[in-house]
Design a protein around this motif. Structure first.
Motif, PDB file in Angstrom:
ATOM      1  N   ASN A   8       1.181  -2.446 -10.562  1.00  0.00           N
ATOM      2  CA  ASN A   8       2.390  -1.690 -10.212  1.00  0.00           C
ATOM      3  C   ASN A   8       2.859  -0.826 -11.384  1.00  0.00           C
ATOM      4  OD1 ASN A   8       2.504  -2.906  -7.652  1.00  0.00           O
ATOM      5  ND2 ASN A   8       3.739  -4.603  -8.413  1.00  0.00           N
ATOM      6  N   SER A  27       6.358   9.301  -6.070  1.00  0.00           N
ATOM      7  CA  SER A  27       6.042  10.142  -7.221  1.00  0.00           C
ATOM      8  C   SER A  27       7.357  10.652  -7.794  1.00  0.00           C
ATOM      9  CB  SER A  27       5.178  11.319  -6.776  1.00  0.00           C
ATOM     10  OG  SER A  27       5.960  12.244  -6.029  1.00  0.00           O
ATOM     11  N   GLN A  78       1.738   4.183  -3.121  1.00  0.00           N
ATOM     12  CA  GLN A  78       1.101   5.484  -3.382  1.00  0.00           C
ATOM     13  C   GLN A  78       1.892   6.658  -2.800  1.00  0.00           C
ATOM     14  OE1 GLN A  78      -2.751   5.308  -1.527  1.00  0.00           O
ATOM     15  NE2 GLN A  78      -1.922   5.005   0.521  1.00  0.00           N
ATOM     16  N   ASN A  79       2.901   6.374  -1.994  1.00  0.00           N
ATOM     17  CA  ASN A  79       3.717   7.443  -1.421  1.00  0.00           C
ATOM     18  C   ASN A  79       4.812   7.931  -2.369  1.00  0.00           C
ATOM     19  OD1 ASN A  79       2.264   7.162   0.986  1.00  0.00           O
ATOM     20  ND2 ASN A  79       3.742   5.708   1.848  1.00  0.00           N
ATOM     21  N   TYR A 119       0.467   2.102 -12.014  1.00  0.00           N
ATOM     22  CA  TYR A 119       0.636   3.205 -11.062  1.00  0.00           C
ATOM     23  C   TYR A 119       1.811   4.089 -11.485  1.00  0.00           C
ATOM     24  CZ  TYR A 119       1.618   5.933  -6.936  1.00  0.00           C
ATOM     25  OH  TYR A 119       1.857   6.991  -6.091  1.00  0.00           O
ATOM     26  N   CYS A 120       2.926   3.479 -11.781  1.00  0.00           N
ATOM     27  CA  CYS A 120       4.111   4.251 -12.165  1.00  0.00           C
ATOM     28  C   CYS A 120       3.843   5.102 -13.401  1.00  0.00           C
ATOM     29  CB  CYS A 120       5.292   3.324 -12.400  1.00  0.00           C
ATOM     30  SG  CYS A 120       5.913   2.508 -10.915  1.00  0.00           S
ATOM     31  N   GLU A 173       0.812  -1.224   0.000  1.00  0.00           N
ATOM     32  CA  GLU A 173       0.000   0.000   0.000  1.00  0.00           C
ATOM     33  C   GLU A 173       0.841   1.268   0.000  1.00  0.00           C
ATOM     34  OE1 GLU A 173       1.055  -0.929   4.171  1.00  0.00           O
ATOM     35  OE2 GLU A 173       0.274  -2.109   2.483  1.00  0.00           O
ATOM     36  N   THR A 174       2.121   1.162   0.356  1.00  0.00           N
ATOM     37  CA  THR A 174       2.970   2.359   0.418  1.00  0.00           C
ATOM     38  C   THR A 174       3.425   2.825  -0.966  1.00  0.00           C
ATOM     39  OG1 THR A 174       5.023   1.095   0.695  1.00  0.00           O
ATOM     40  CG2 THR A 174       3.814   1.682   2.698  1.00  0.00           C
ATOM     41  N   GLN A 202       1.521   8.047 -12.756  1.00  0.00           N
ATOM     42  CA  GLN A 202       2.106   9.038 -11.852  1.00  0.00           C
ATOM     43  C   GLN A 202       3.336   9.727 -12.450  1.00  0.00           C
ATOM     44  OE1 GLN A 202       0.658   9.986  -8.880  1.00  0.00           O
ATOM     45  NE2 GLN A 202      -0.968   8.666  -9.676  1.00  0.00           N
TER      46      GLN A 202
END
Length: 238
Positions: free
Chosen positions: A61, A42, A39-40, A64-65, A36-37, A68
């Motif tokens: 995964n 960027s 999302q921290n 997300y990358c 879950e981390t 972002q």
């Protein structure tokens, strides 16, 4: 360079050691215990992510990358049914995505030679062709991503073969990939051309994971400040 390691198993830890030795920073490490981390992270704290996880986690995964704005190098296998979606995401977000089923420079030379040999051998129909891949007992996917890439390199020159088959030597219309799992085997891939009179083999045997880790780190260094979708052929100019 600040590197986020998504997947902190044997490969992630080997990459970490190499990255630190080269003067890079580790922005963070993520595994199943703290997924879950993610999302921290960027572009404010991460220059590039290197992703080696399980098939069921890889696409999320990578997505997300890309959304972002974090350049991502992935070596996860078993998720390629969604590869085209990752490519679309990369293009939509003007991101940077580098994928290889195997980051070893030696393996990618093996891929190159495999394609060349297949282009010549297809004219000699007395030879049947097959692939054998051997990995450690913990490897989840069968066949390996490297085995599938090897098969694709052969199939490009064999239009009479209708794709590949896993551990099915009875189906002569498909290229057979034999998968074996043994203790303490890093990775072995062997392409065999066999006739009634002789046998020709092309093989690659990995002695350690360091070659894979070194290639992934090279890809991360190469990908930084680039935009688009890339692979080992691009980096190695093959």
């Amino acid at each position: 360079m600040r590197i986020l390691l998504i997947g902190y198993g044997k490969m992630g830890k080997t990459i970490e050691q190499m990255a630190l030795a080269k003067g890079h920073q580790i922005a963070g490490t993520i595994d199943h215990t703290n997924a879950e981390t993610l999302q921290n992270y960027s572009p404010a704290n991460t220059d590039v992510a290197i992703e080696f996880t399980h098939p069921e986690a890889a696409f999320a995964n990578i997505s997300y990358c890309l959304t972002q704005g974090i350049p991502v190098v992935s070596g996860s296998t078993g998720w390629l049914d969604r590869y085209s979606e990752a490519v679309d995401l990369c293009q939509e977000n003007k991101g940077a995505f580098f994928y290889a089923s195997n980051y070893s420079v030696g393996v990618n030379l093996f891929f190159h030679f495999n394609e060349y040999i297949a282009s010549k051998m297809q004219a000699y129909r007395d030879y049947s062709v097959s692939i054998r891949e051997i990995h450690h007992l913990q490897k989840v996917d069968k066949p390996s991503g490297t085995g599938i890439t090897t098969a694709e390199g052969i199939l490009a020159s064999y239009p009479t073969l209708q794709g590949w088959a896993a551990d099915d030597n009875s189906n002569k219309s498909k290229l057979n990939i034999i998968s074996e799992r043994e203790p303490d085997v890093v990775g072995t891939h062997i392409v065999t051309y066999e006739s009634e009179v002789d046998k020709i083999e092309l093989g690659h045997i990995a002695h350690s994971r360091s070659g894979f880790a070194e290639g992934a780190l090279m890809a991360a260094e190469w990908l930084k400040d680039r935009q688009g979708v890339y692979g080992m052929k691009d980096m190695l100019n093959l």
